[in-house]
Write a protein that holds these residues in place. Structure first.
Motif, PDB file in Angstrom:
ATOM      1  N   ALA A   1       0.835  -1.210   0.000  1.00 22.84           N
ATOM      2  CA  ALA A   1       0.000   0.000   0.000  1.00 22.84           C
ATOM      3  C   ALA A   1       0.869   1.258   0.000  1.00 22.84           C
ATOM      4  N   ARG A   2       2.096   1.138   0.487  1.00 19.69           N
ATOM      5  CA  ARG A   2       3.002   2.296   0.466  1.00 19.69           C
ATOM      6  C   ARG A   2       3.745   2.407  -0.856  1.00 19.69           C
ATOM      7  N   GLY A   3       3.448   1.517  -1.781  1.00 18.36           N
ATOM      8  CA  GLY A   3       3.961   1.696  -3.143  1.00 18.36           C
ATOM      9  C   GLY A   3       5.089   0.780  -3.552  1.00 18.36           C
ATOM     10  N   SER A   4       5.535  -0.105  -2.660  1.00 13.48           N
ATOM     11  CA  SER A   4       6.634  -1.007  -3.037  1.00 13.48           C
ATOM     12  C   SER A   4       6.121  -2.216  -3.800  1.00 13.48           C
ATOM     13  N   ALA A   5       6.981  -2.780  -4.616  1.00  9.53           N
ATOM     14  CA  ALA A   5       6.759  -4.133  -5.128  1.00  9.53           C
ATOM     15  C   ALA A   5       7.256  -5.054  -4.021  1.00  9.53           C
ATOM     16  N   VAL A   6       6.421  -5.969  -3.575  1.00  8.15           N
ATOM     17  CA  VAL A   6       6.767  -6.786  -2.410  1.00  8.15           C
ATOM     18  C   VAL A   6       6.739  -8.273  -2.759  1.00  8.15           C
ATOM     19  N   PHE A   7       7.771  -8.966  -2.346  1.00  8.52           N
ATOM     20  CA  PHE A   7       7.839 -10.414  -2.502  1.00  8.52           C
ATOM     21  C   PHE A   7       8.041 -10.994  -1.104  1.00  8.52           C
ATOM     22  N   THR A   8       7.286 -12.023  -0.769  1.00  8.24           N
ATOM     23  CA  THR A   8       7.440 -12.599   0.568  1.00  8.24           C
ATOM     24  C   THR A   8       7.950 -14.028   0.466  1.00  8.24           C
ATOM     25  N   ARG A   9       8.640 -14.419   1.518  1.00  6.77           N
ATOM     26  CA  ARG A   9       9.087 -15.809   1.581  1.00  6.77           C
ATOM     27  C   ARG A   9       8.910 -16.314   3.009  1.00  6.77           C
ATOM     28  N   GLN A  10       8.115 -17.359   3.136  1.00  9.57           N
ATOM     29  CA  GLN A  10       7.939 -17.982   4.450  1.00  9.57           C
ATOM     30  C   GLN A  10       9.006 -19.056   4.585  1.00  9.57           C
ATOM     31  N   ILE A  11       9.886 -18.880   5.572  1.00  5.68           N
ATOM     32  CA  ILE A  11      11.026 -19.790   5.673  1.00  5.68           C
ATOM     33  C   ILE A  11      11.492 -19.907   7.114  1.00  5.68           C
ATOM     34  N   ASP A  12      11.938 -21.101   7.476  1.00  2.00           N
ATOM     35  CA  ASP A  12      12.505 -21.327   8.805  1.00  2.00           C
ATOM     36  C   ASP A  12      14.030 -21.332   8.670  1.00  2.00           C
ATOM     37  N   LEU A  13      14.676 -20.374   9.311  1.00  2.00           N
ATOM     38  CA  LEU A  13      16.128 -20.213   9.155  1.00  2.00           C
ATOM     39  C   LEU A  13      16.927 -21.250   9.938  1.00  2.00           C
ATOM     40  N   CYS A  14      16.224 -22.141  10.664  1.00  2.00           N
ATOM     41  CA  CYS A  14      16.940 -23.271  11.280  1.00  2.00           C
ATOM     42  C   CYS A  14      17.515 -24.168  10.179  1.00  2.00           C
ATOM     43  N   ASP A  15      16.896 -24.117   9.003  1.00  2.00           N
ATOM     44  CA  ASP A  15      17.374 -24.923   7.880  1.00  2.00           C
ATOM     45  C   ASP A  15      18.285 -24.043   7.004  1.00  2.00           C
ATOM     46  N   GLY A  16      19.574 -24.105   7.297  1.00  2.00           N
ATOM     47  CA  GLY A  16      20.541 -23.253   6.610  1.00  2.00           C
ATOM     48  C   GLY A  16      20.641 -23.553   5.123  1.00  2.00           C
ATOM     49  N   GLU A  17      20.545 -24.824   4.760  1.00  2.00           N
ATOM     50  CA  GLU A  17      20.637 -25.197   3.336  1.00  2.00           C
ATOM     51  C   GLU A  17      19.466 -24.595   2.564  1.00  2.00           C
ATOM     52  N   ALA A  18      18.268 -24.693   3.161  1.00  2.00           N
ATOM     53  CA  ALA A  18      17.073 -24.135   2.498  1.00  2.00           C
ATOM     54  C   ALA A  18      17.212 -22.618   2.373  1.00  2.00           C
ATOM     55  N   ALA A  19      17.771 -21.988   3.396  1.00  2.00           N
ATOM     56  CA  ALA A  19      17.937 -20.531   3.362  1.00  2.00           C
ATOM     57  C   ALA A  19      18.901 -20.136   2.234  1.00  2.00           C
ATOM     58  N   LEU A  20      19.971 -20.890   2.071  1.00  2.00           N
ATOM     59  CA  LEU A  20      20.927 -20.575   1.001  1.00  2.00           C
ATOM     60  C   LEU A  20      20.294 -20.761  -0.381  1.00  2.00           C
ATOM     61  N   ALA A  21      19.519 -21.829  -0.522  1.00  2.00           N
ATOM     62  CA  ALA A  21      18.852 -22.079  -1.808  1.00  2.00           C
ATOM     63  C   ALA A  21      17.843 -20.961  -2.098  1.00  2.00           C
ATOM     64  N   ALA A  22      17.117 -20.544  -1.045  1.00  2.00           N
ATOM     65  CA  ALA A  22      16.121 -19.478  -1.215  1.00  2.00           C
ATOM     66  C   ALA A  22      16.816 -18.169  -1.581  1.00  2.00           C
ATOM     67  N   PHE A  23      17.949 -17.910  -0.933  1.00  2.00           N
ATOM     68  CA  PHE A  23      18.667 -16.665  -1.239  1.00  2.00           C
ATOM     69  C   PHE A  23      19.122 -16.660  -2.697  1.00  2.00           C
ATOM     70  N   LYS A  24      19.632 -17.803  -3.141  1.00  2.00           N
ATOM     71  CA  LYS A  24      20.107 -17.910  -4.523  1.00  2.00           C
ATOM     72  C   LYS A  24      18.962 -17.559  -5.494  1.00  2.00           C
ATOM     73  N   ALA A  25      17.801 -18.127  -5.225  1.00  2.00           N
ATOM     74  CA  ALA A  25      16.638 -17.876  -6.098  1.00  2.00           C
ATOM     75  C   ALA A  25      16.230 -16.402  -6.034  1.00  2.00           C
ATOM     76  N   ASP A  26      16.181 -15.837  -4.826  1.00  2.00           N
ATOM     77  CA  ASP A  26      15.743 -14.440  -4.694  1.00  2.00           C
ATOM     78  C   ASP A  26      16.770 -13.478  -5.281  1.00  2.00           C
ATOM     79  N   TYR A  27      18.056 -13.820  -5.121  1.00  2.00           N
ATOM     80  CA  TYR A  27      19.073 -12.929  -5.701  1.00  2.00           C
ATOM     81  C   TYR A  27      18.960 -12.943  -7.220  1.00  2.00           C
ATOM     82  N   ALA A  28      18.799 -14.144  -7.781  1.00  2.00           N
ATOM     83  CA  ALA A  28      18.708 -14.253  -9.244  1.00  2.00           C
ATOM     84  C   ALA A  28      17.519 -13.443  -9.761  1.00  2.00           C
ATOM     85  N   GLU A  29      16.429 -13.440  -9.006  1.00  3.15           N
ATOM     86  CA  GLU A  29      15.224 -12.756  -9.493  1.00  3.15           C
ATOM     87  C   GLU A  29      15.224 -11.249  -9.205  1.00  3.15           C
TER      88      GLU A  29
END
Ligand SMILES: NC(=O)c1ccc[n+]([C@@H]2O[C@H](COP(=O)([O-])OP(=O)(O)OC[C@H]3O[C@@H](n4cnc5c(N)ncnc54)[C@H](OP(=O)(O)O)[C@@H]3O)[C@@H](O)[C@H]2O)c1
Length: 280
Positions: A71-99
Motif C-alpha cells: 500500500a506504500r507503493g513497493s513491489a513486495v515479494f514474501t518468503r515464508q522460511i525457517d532459518l533453522c534450515d541453513g541449506e534451504a535458506a541458502l537455496a532461497a537466497f540464490k533464487a531471490d538474488y537471481a530474481e
C-alpha cells in the motif's frame, strides 16, 4: 489483495505482490520482517520504485506487513522460511538474488532464550536453534550476498547483533555467544569485502520494545521503541557505518567496563538474575 496474499503464501515459496505495477532496480531483502524491528524497517523502506523481499516465518504477519508495504507503493515479494534450515535458506537466497538482485540485505531474524531459573543448563535443543538462526544462517547468507554482489557492482549488508554479545551472560550463554560470534564475523568480513564494493554494517541494539524483549522478566534499561530503532538503524546503514551501538549509554558502558577488574566483572555478570515468559 490481502486475501490473494493469504492464499498464495506457502512454505518455502516466493510470492510476488506488485503495487501500481512499479519496479525499480533498488531492492532490499530483509530477514525477520515479521518481527518487532523488522516490521518497522520494512514499513520505512517501503516506497514506490523500491522492491522489498520480505522473509519471515509467521504467515499472518508476513501477509500483514506485505500488504502494508504494498500500500506504500513497493513491489513486495514474501518468503515464508525457517532459518533453522541453513541449506534451504541458502537455496532461497540464490533464487531471490537471481530474481531481484537486492543491493541491500538486512539480516535481522533472531531468537533469544534465557536459562530457566530452576534449570541446571540451557536446553540443548534451543541452543542448537539459536546458534543456527542467530549465527550460522546469517553468516552463510551474508557470505552468499557478498559472493553475488561483488561481480554485480557491489551492495550493502547489515547484520543485527546485540549488546548481549559484549557480555559473557551466565543467564543466556547461547544468545550472548551467538551475537558475539556475529560481531566478530561482521568485523572480519567487513575488512575482507570493503575493497570489493560490499559494505557491512553491524547493528548493535540495547533493549528494544518488541515481543522479544517483552518476554524478559526483569528491567529493560534505556528502552527504545521499535519505530525509533528502525529509524536509527536505517540512518546508520545510509551512513555506511561499520558498527552502530545504540542507545548511547551502551556505548559509554563499553568504555567504562574496560576499567573493571575481571573478578568484579564476573561478579556483576553472575548477579544478573533474569527470567522470561513463555513464547506466545
Ligand atoms: N528486542 C530487543 O531488545 C533486541 C535487542 C538486541 C538485539 N535484538 C535483535 O534484533 C533482531 C530482531 O529482534 P526483535 O526484537 O524484532 O524480535 P522479534 O519481534 O521476536 O522478531 C524476531 C524475528 O526473527 C524471526 N525468526 C525467529 N526465529 C526464526 C526462524 N527459525 N526462522 C525464520 N525467522 C525467524 C521471527 O519470525 P516469526 O515472527 O515470523 O517467527 C521475527 O521476524 C534479532 O536478531 C534480535 O536478536 C533485539
Amino acid at each position: 489483495m490481502g486475501d490473494a496474499l493469504l492464499r498464495s503464501i506457502g512454505k518455502g515459496k516466493s510470492v510476488k505482490v506488485v503495487a501500481n505495477g512499479k519496479h525499480t532496480a533498488r531492492s532490499v531483502l530483509l530477514t525477520g520482517a515479521t518481527g518487532g524491528i523488522g516490521m518497522e524497517l520494512a514499513k520505512r523502506y517501503a516506497r514506490p520504485g523500491r522492491t522489498l523481499i520480505l522473509w519471515g516465518r509467521n504467515p499472518q504477519r508476513l501477509t500483514e506487513i506485505a500488504t502494508t508495504c504494498c500500500a506504500r507503493g513497493s513491489a513486495v515479494f514474501t518468503r515464508q522460511i525457517d532459518l533453522c534450515d541453513g541449506e534451504a535458506a541458502l537455496a532461497a537466497f540464490k533464487a531471490d538474488y537471481a530474481e531481484h538482485k537486492p543491493d541491500l540485505v538486512i539480516l535481522g531474524a533472531g531468537l533469544s532464550d534465557i536459562q530457566p531459573l530452576d534449570s541446571m543448563t540451557e536446553d540443548p535443543q534451543k541452543v542448537l536453534q539459536l546458534a543456527q538462526v542467530n549465527y550460522a544462517t546469517p553468516v552463510a547468507l551474508a557470505t552468499a550476498a557478498a559472493q553475488n554482489m561483488i561481480p554485480n557492482g557491489g551492495g550493502h549488508i547489515a547484520l543485527i547483533g546485540s549488546v548481549a554479545g559484549f557480555y559473557e551472560l551466565p543467564c543466556s550463554p547461547a544468545y550472548s555467544s551467538s551475537k558475539c560470534g556475529l560481531d566478530f564475523f561482521a568485523r572480519a568480513a567487513g575488512l575482507a569485502w570493503e575493497d570489493k564494493g560490499v559494505g557491512l554494517t553491524l547493528i548493535v541494539p540495547g533493549f528494544i520494545d518488541t515481543p522479544m524483549s517483552r518476554r524478559l522478566e526483569g528491567p529493560r534499561p534505556f528502552l527504545v521503541s521499535a519505530k525509533s530503532a528502525a529509524r536509527r538503524i536505517i540512518r546508520a546503514i545510509n551512513k555506511r557505518k561499520k558498527v552502530y551501538i545504540f542507545p548511547w549509554p551502551f556505548r559509554a558502558l563499553r568504555v567504562l567496563e574496560r576499567l573493571l577488574p575481571q573478578c568484579l566483572r564476573e561478579r556483576i555478570l553472575r548477579s544478573l538474575i533474569v527470567g522470561q515468559k513463555e513464547r506466545q
